[in-house]
Design a protein around this motif. Structure first.
Motif, PDB file in Angstrom:
ATOM      1  N   UNK A   1      71.165 -54.213  11.661  1.00  0.00           N
ATOM      2  CA  UNK A   1      70.620 -53.130  10.862  1.00  0.00           C
ATOM      3  C   UNK A   1      71.165 -53.263   9.441  1.00  0.00           C
ATOM      4  N   UNK A   2      70.261 -53.196   8.501  1.00  0.00           N
ATOM      5  CA  UNK A   2      70.640 -53.189   7.085  1.00  0.00           C
ATOM      6  C   UNK A   2      70.264 -51.811   6.562  1.00  0.00           C
ATOM      7  N   UNK A   3      71.253 -50.978   6.335  1.00  0.00           N
ATOM      8  CA  UNK A   3      71.024 -49.569   6.056  1.00  0.00           C
ATOM      9  C   UNK A   3      71.306 -49.190   4.607  1.00  0.00           C
ATOM     10  N   UNK A   4      70.421 -48.346   4.099  1.00  0.00           N
ATOM     11  CA  UNK A   4      70.621 -47.711   2.809  1.00  0.00           C
ATOM     12  C   UNK A   4      70.797 -46.225   3.079  1.00  0.00           C
ATOM     13  N   UNK A   5      71.832 -45.633   2.514  1.00  0.00           N
ATOM     14  CA  UNK A   5      72.135 -44.235   2.773  1.00  0.00           C
ATOM     15  C   UNK A   5      71.815 -43.395   1.541  1.00  0.00           C
ATOM     16  N   UNK A   6      71.085 -42.299   1.789  1.00  0.00           N
ATOM     17  CA  UNK A   6      70.781 -41.339   0.732  1.00  0.00           C
ATOM     18  C   UNK A   6      71.562 -40.072   1.043  1.00  0.00           C
ATOM     19  N   UNK A   7      72.338 -39.622   0.089  1.00  0.00           N
ATOM     20  CA  UNK A   7      73.176 -38.440   0.265  1.00  0.00           C
ATOM     21  C   UNK A   7      72.776 -37.352  -0.709  1.00  0.00           C
ATOM     22  N   UNK A   8      73.265 -36.150  -0.472  1.00  0.00           N
ATOM     23  CA  UNK A   8      72.992 -35.006  -1.344  1.00  0.00           C
ATOM     24  C   UNK A   8      73.837 -35.088  -2.606  1.00  0.00           C
ATOM     25  N   UNK A   9      73.193 -34.973  -3.733  1.00  0.00           N
ATOM     26  CA  UNK A   9      73.919 -35.027  -4.997  1.00  0.00           C
ATOM     27  C   UNK A   9      74.853 -33.826  -5.170  1.00  0.00           C
ATOM     28  N   UNK A  10      74.487 -32.691  -4.568  1.00  0.00           N
ATOM     29  CA  UNK A  10      75.293 -31.482  -4.702  1.00  0.00           C
ATOM     30  C   UNK A  10      76.652 -31.602  -4.013  1.00  0.00           C
ATOM     31  N   UNK A  11      76.750 -32.429  -2.985  1.00  0.00           N
ATOM     32  CA  UNK A  11      78.022 -32.560  -2.263  1.00  0.00           C
ATOM     33  C   UNK A  11      78.865 -33.722  -2.774  1.00  0.00           C
ATOM     34  N   UNK A  12      78.367 -34.421  -3.736  1.00  0.00           N
ATOM     35  CA  UNK A  12      79.051 -35.594  -4.270  1.00  0.00           C
ATOM     36  C   UNK A  12      80.485 -35.289  -4.735  1.00  0.00           C
ATOM     37  N   UNK A  13      80.711 -34.112  -5.300  1.00  0.00           N
ATOM     38  CA  UNK A  13      82.043 -33.750  -5.777  1.00  0.00           C
ATOM     39  C   UNK A  13      83.008 -33.438  -4.641  1.00  0.00           C
ATOM     40  N   UNK A  14      82.471 -33.088  -3.468  1.00  0.00           N
ATOM     41  CA  UNK A  14      83.294 -32.696  -2.329  1.00  0.00           C
ATOM     42  C   UNK A  14      83.553 -33.825  -1.358  1.00  0.00           C
ATOM     43  N   UNK A  15      82.670 -34.788  -1.324  1.00  0.00           N
ATOM     44  CA  UNK A  15      82.723 -35.795  -0.274  1.00  0.00           C
ATOM     45  C   UNK A  15      82.470 -37.185  -0.842  1.00  0.00           C
ATOM     46  N   UNK A  16      83.426 -38.085  -0.683  1.00  0.00           N
ATOM     47  CA  UNK A  16      83.234 -39.455  -1.155  1.00  0.00           C
ATOM     48  C   UNK A  16      82.503 -40.358  -0.162  1.00  0.00           C
ATOM     49  N   UNK A  17      82.049 -39.787   0.973  1.00  0.00           N
ATOM     50  CA  UNK A  17      81.319 -40.589   1.959  1.00  0.00           C
ATOM     51  C   UNK A  17      82.202 -41.256   2.988  1.00  0.00           C
ATOM     52  N   UNK A  18      83.467 -40.898   3.009  1.00  0.00           N
ATOM     53  CA  UNK A  18      84.425 -41.524   3.916  1.00  0.00           C
ATOM     54  C   UNK A  18      83.980 -41.457   5.372  1.00  0.00           C
ATOM     55  N   UNK A  19      83.518 -40.290   5.821  1.00  0.00           N
ATOM     56  CA  UNK A  19      83.107 -40.152   7.220  1.00  0.00           C
ATOM     57  C   UNK A  19      81.879 -40.994   7.512  1.00  0.00           C
TER      58      UNK A  19
END
Length: 109
Positions: A1-19
């Protein structure tokens, strides 16, 4: 699997994507049972109402993604407890734009 992840821009300050990266490495959450996983990119939706997600998903596919994952912050609202009110529309727009061969994950963890 070659995955691209789209995240919420609003949570960017709270979460660096570690999980997100942890569940990928451990094959947990939406990645349970997955074979080899390569992260092609990790981008934001571009901010409300998520219209830039279409262009960003297109770019992830252009760079080799065969799967688009909408991070848990979009569907579940983690870590701030506020799910994206535009999640369904955003996903529909992305799916309409990309080839039918692309796989989608509605959350990451």
């Amino acid at each position: 699997m070659r995955v691209g992840i789209i995240r919420c821009m609003q949570t960017e300050d709270y979460c660096p994507g570690t999980t997100d990266f942890t569940v990928i490495r451990k094959r947990e959450g939406a990645f349970e049972g997955a074979g080899e996983i390569e992260v092609v990119g990790f981008v934001t939706c571009g901010g409300c109402p998520g219209k830039k997600a279409v262009f960003r998903a297109r770019e992830l596919v252009k760079r080799g993604a065969d799967t688009i994952a909408f991070a848990s912050c979009i569907q579940k609202g983690t870590p701030i407890g506020y799910p994206c009110p535009f999640a369904s529309r955003m996903r529909q727009s992305v799916e309409k734009d990309l080839p039918a061969t692309i796989r989608y994950l509605e959350y990451t963890h």
